[in-house]
Motif scaffolding. Structure first.
Motif: not given
Length: 142
Positions: A38-45, A63-66
């Protein structure tokens, strides 16, 4: 044909902060989500990706964090490279996790939209229960 949505819940004997960490921490996710990276910085966009190998095939779902309220709620768009659909906006689903704690117990509520039929809905719900059942086991052992 209209698409369907599902909502499923899992209860944990663990504080909300631990459950939140369990759905957002790459090291924990890898332990219960079939070795997924899993990779994300958990910020919108920001992007979110899930990659790894399944049945001998490499995959990268994305996907994209909404929306996000850290510690409580996240909603992201989602497309699976294994789903047999083209990578275009109409083939993305929305998935959300909501974490709520009451009296020392935490409920994780998962929602998913864009489901094509009842059989797919049942399969998805079983998958969510199995995946997050693995997280439940990890969190409740510690």
């Amino acid at each position: 044909m209209s698409k369907q949505a599902l909502t499923t819940k899992i209860d944990f004997n663990a504080p909300a902060a631990k459950v939140w960490k369990g759905v957002t921490d790459p090291e924990l996710v890898k332990q219960y989500f079939f070795g997924t990276n899993l990779k994300s910085d958990w910020k919108v966009g920001s992007p979110i990706t899930f990659s790894g190998e399944w049945d001998g095939k490499s995959y990268e779902d994305k996907g994209t964090i909404l929306e996000i309220t850290p510690g409580e709620y996240v909603k992201y768009s989602y497309w699976s490279s294994m789903g047999g659909t083209e990578d275009k906006p109409e083939n993305y689903a929305n998935i959300s996790y909501r974490v709520t704690e009451k009296d020392g117990k935490t409920t994780l509520e998962i929602t998913q939209d864009g489901i094509k039929d009842e059989a797919t809905k049942e399969h998805s719900e079983q998958n969510w229960q199995m995946v997050f059942g693995g997280l439940k086991k990890i969190l409740e052992e510690k």
